[in-house]
Every structure is written in C-alpha cells, then in structure tokens.
Motif scaffolding. Structure first.
Motif, mmCIF file in Angstrom:
data_model
loop_
_atom_site.group_PDB
_atom_site.id
_atom_site.type_symbol
_atom_site.label_atom_id
_atom_site.label_comp_id
_atom_site.label_asym_id
_atom_site.label_seq_id
_atom_site.Cartn_x
_atom_site.Cartn_y
_atom_site.Cartn_z
ATOM 1 N N VAL A 47 28.245 -40.429 50.320
ATOM 2 C CA VAL A 47 28.269 -39.774 49.130
ATOM 3 C C VAL A 47 28.165 -40.619 47.940
ATOM 4 N N GLY A 48 29.125 -41.791 48.153
ATOM 5 C CA GLY A 48 29.220 -42.703 47.023
ATOM 6 C C GLY A 48 27.941 -43.461 46.518
ATOM 7 N N MET A 49 26.939 -43.171 47.096
ATOM 8 C CA MET A 49 25.633 -43.467 46.527
ATOM 9 C C MET A 49 25.192 -42.806 45.296
ATOM 10 N N LEU B 231 25.662 -48.197 44.526
ATOM 11 C CA LEU B 231 24.734 -48.054 45.790
ATOM 12 C C LEU B 231 24.796 -48.807 46.889
ATOM 13 N N VAL B 232 25.460 -50.186 46.672
ATOM 14 C CA VAL B 232 25.673 -50.900 47.635
ATOM 15 C C VAL B 232 26.933 -50.594 48.381
ATOM 16 N N ARG B 233 27.833 -50.479 47.344
ATOM 17 C CA ARG B 233 29.335 -50.058 47.818
ATOM 18 C C ARG B 233 29.100 -48.712 48.635
ATOM 19 N N GLY B 234 28.737 -47.556 48.247
ATOM 20 C CA GLY B 234 28.522 -46.330 48.907
ATOM 21 C C GLY B 234 27.485 -46.094 49.809
#
Length: 428
Positions: free
Chosen positions: A112-114, A105-108
């Motif tokens: 869309v990476g969330m 969640l933090v990385r994306g």
C-alpha cells in the motif's frame, strides 16, 4: 454595404462646422464635444484592473526613457532575474514531487506504500513544464504548402535579428501572436488572426510580422521558456485549489483547507506578473521599433491605427454571422459554398472608414488608455514612441506578384475561417 450618408452640422458646444458620417459617432475636433459618448467599461477582474493601471504607469515611464535614449535595448534587470529564479523554483518543486514519487514507489513496492508515490507522480506529471500547444481546430500552414509566405517571414526575421518560425496556424481572432510550442523542443509557432491580416496593407502586414518576431530577439521575459511554462504550472496549481461551489459540510472543510495554498499561489502569480510586466512593456516598445525597421515607420504607425478600430472589424464579422443565422438553411448553404464574401465586405467597410473616425479613436484611446490587452503599453504611447523617433524606411518590401502568390497560399485558410465565422458565429 450600407449607404454612407454624410451631413454637415454645427457643434452645439463651440459652433464649429462638423462633417459627419452617419455610421460613426458625430463629434467635434475643435472642442472634443461627444468624442467619447460611451462610459468606459470597467474590467471585471481585480488583477486585470491593477495590471492595466500598472501597465499605463510603466508605459509612460518607458516612453520617457525611450525618447531620451536614441537606441534603447533589451535589459535583464533585477525584476527579470527574480522572475527567472521564481520560474526555476516552480519547476524545482515539480521535480521534487517527481523524485519524491519515485522514492515512495520504490520504498513501498508491492504494498500500500506505493499509493503516495503514485499520487506524487500524477501531480508531477500534471504540473510538468508545458509550452503552448498547437490549436487543434484551426487551419495550419506548412512550409511546403506556403513557401512564399514563409520566405517573407524568414526575410522579416532576418531584419529583426532572429530566425523564422516552424509552424503557422490561422484563426478567426483580431490578433496575432508568437509562442514557443511543442514542449521543450522549443519549436516556434505564429498564430495569425485572419481578420486582422485581411484589413492591413501589405506593408502593415510586414510590420505585424516584424513586431511579433521581434519578441524572440528582444529579451521579453514572458516569452522565455522558463517563465512562461512556470506561469502555466502555477495557473494549474491555482485551478486545483479553486473552492467547491455549493459545498456540503465536508466540502466546506475542504474549501477551508484549500484557502491557504490558494492565497499563496495567488500571491506568487501576482508577484510573477508584476516582476515581468515592465520587461513585457519594454519588449513591446522594442518590438514596435523593429516593426518600423522592417516595414517603415509609416507602416508601423498605420498598424497602430488599425488596432484602434479593431472594434469595427468585430462588428462587421458579427453582423455577417448574424445575417447568415437569420436566413436559416439558405445561410448555412451560403457558408458552405464559400467564405470569401465576408472578407470582401470587411475590406470594403474598413476602406470606407473616414480619417476623422481614426482621429476620434486616437483621442479616445489617449483618454482611456486603450491597449491591445492588459500587458501592453497604451496604444497612444506606442504610437507616440514611433513618431518621436527617427522615421525609418522599409527594409522589407513586396510587390503585386509576391502579394498574389501569398494570397493564393492563404486562400484555403481564408475560405475555411470565413465559412467558420458565417456558420458558427464570430467569437462564439
């Protein structure tokens, strides 16, 4: 109540005289002719059949151990420790899913990476450790509403070496149980089946409370927070991988993909079940000993006998519910008017069961390996364990005045459950 028709006849096998009650099976105590006229039903689930067979073997071995040891105690054996480790591992996986979801969640963030992070967090939330929850549609007794009943529970709890309970709920089951409810706060819940409570004597009721409360103090791994919540999490995982019925071509591929994790989860569930079964069996024997210490050996043995004729309780309640259903609107009005009559008729029936029917049920139970459920030792072994041990006097006793006060506190739940059985049916 039906008229009791007693008759005498000769046994067709050995010729011994038989005194029979027309409401029950006619059998011979001398040669056991017709003692078990019905073929025992096979359990449908393979896991349940295997569990019952294993429970019987463990029960026999533990009976030998208990009769050889004058003061058996709860033990933390290697199997219990391994079960505890598996429980921690299950919750560790859930925790890893939660941290993994937060990382994605933090990385994306903002893109869309969330999505993978949200999916992992949803999975972790659904698989989080959850203790049993309060049943929503049954009467709950609060301490301020039933002080005398809670005082009795507290007194029994003191005798068996634990603290009392935080909440009592009453339902229509012929059973009683204790669980840890309300999540990780560990609040204790007693689920009291009113049909069972109603057919017990005052001392047998104390034995029932002593048995259930003893599960909190005798090292029962299955009642522990870590293992019990892990078992629920594994069951949830297994449910997620149940194959789709009548699948399309795409769904057949999904079912095939599900097969490996489903078999893996089934294997872990089976392993956890086997690892905790012996400890659960030991806990039942220890709980029976505590029940005898609280209420007397005689009362604890009497409780076992009542469990053997629990089928009669179910028959009476179904008959009363069916009778109300056949009378149509008049039966519905009777149900709404009051639910006490059903308990009076149940009590009258149970009081009229002859001793030879109890003896027949004891012999049938020994033949079939009767038990309360597939995790309990066979009832006849539990009864034998109580009888071969020292005969204990009651540490907790009641009197008529106290029993009347407790009955008054339970009156509302008694009427509500009775009306529910008459109106909605028993076991529906």
């Amino acid at each position: 109540m039906r008229t009791v028709e007693e008759k005498s006849q000769s046994c067709p096998e050995c010729g011994a005289a038989i005194s029979a009650d027309s409401r029950f099976v006619v059998w011979c105590g001398a040669c056991e002719w017709n003692v078990d006229p019905q073929e025992p039903q096979r359990d449908g689930e393979r896991l349940d059949r295997a569990r019952r067979a294993l429970a019987r073997r463990h029960g026999e071995r533990l009976l030998t151990e208990f009769t050889a040891d004058g003061r058996p105690r709860a033990r933390r054996d290697a199997a219990s420790l391994l079960a505890f480790a598996i429980g921690l591992a299950v919750h560790g996986v859930t925790l890893a899913l939660a941290f993994g979801g937060l990382w994605w969640l933090v990385r994306g963030w903002g893109g869309v990476g969330m999505l993978p992070g949200l999916l992992l967090l949803v999975a972790a939330w659904s698989l989080r450790p959850r203790a049993a929850r309060l049943p929503g549609a049954v009467p709950a007794l609060l301490r301020e509403d039933a002080p005398e009943f809670y005082a009795l529970v507290d007194e029994v709890a003191g005798v068996v070496g634990t603290r009392g309970i935080d909440r009592v709920v009453v339902d229509a089951c012929v059973n009683a149980s204790v669980v840890v409810a309300h999540g990780v706060r560990g609040r204790r819940l007693l689920v009291l089946g009113l049909p069972l409570w109603e057919v017990l004597t005052p001392q047998q009721r104390i034995a029932l409370l002593g048995h259930e409360l003893a599960h909190y103090s005798n090292g029962d791994t299955r009642h522990g927070l870590v293992v019990s919540t892990a078992y629920r999490s594994l069951t949830t995982w297994h449910y997620y991988f149940v194959p789709i019925e009548d699948p399309s071509v795409v769904e057949m591929v999904v079912n095939l993909f599900y097969a490996v994790p489903r078999l893996l989860l089934q294997g872990v569930l089976t392993l956890l079940d086997h690892l905790t079964l012996r400890a659960a069996q030991r806990a039942e024997y220890l709980a029976d000993r505590e029940a005898a210490r609280a209420a007397s050996t005689e009362a604890a043995v009497g409780l076992m006998d009542r469990l053997l004729v629990a089928g009669s309780v179910e028959v009476v309640l179904r008959r009363e519910a069916n009778r109300a259903a056949l009378t149509g609107p008049r039966g519905a009005r009777t149900a709404e008017a009051g639910g006490d009559e059903i308990w009076e008729r149940l009590g009258a029936h149970m009081a009229s069961i002859p001793e030879n029917e109890y003896e027949r049920q004891r012999r049938v139970g020994a033949r079939r390996g009767h038990s309360v459920d597939s995790t309990h030792p066979p009832t006849h072994l539990r009864r034998t364990c109580l009888l071969v041990g020292p005969s204990l006097p009651a540490a907790v006793v009641t009197n008529e005045d106290r029993e009347r006060r407790i009955a008054a506190e339970l009156a509302g739940a008694r009427a509500t459950v009775g009306r529910g059985i008459v109106r909605d049916g028993f076991g529906d």
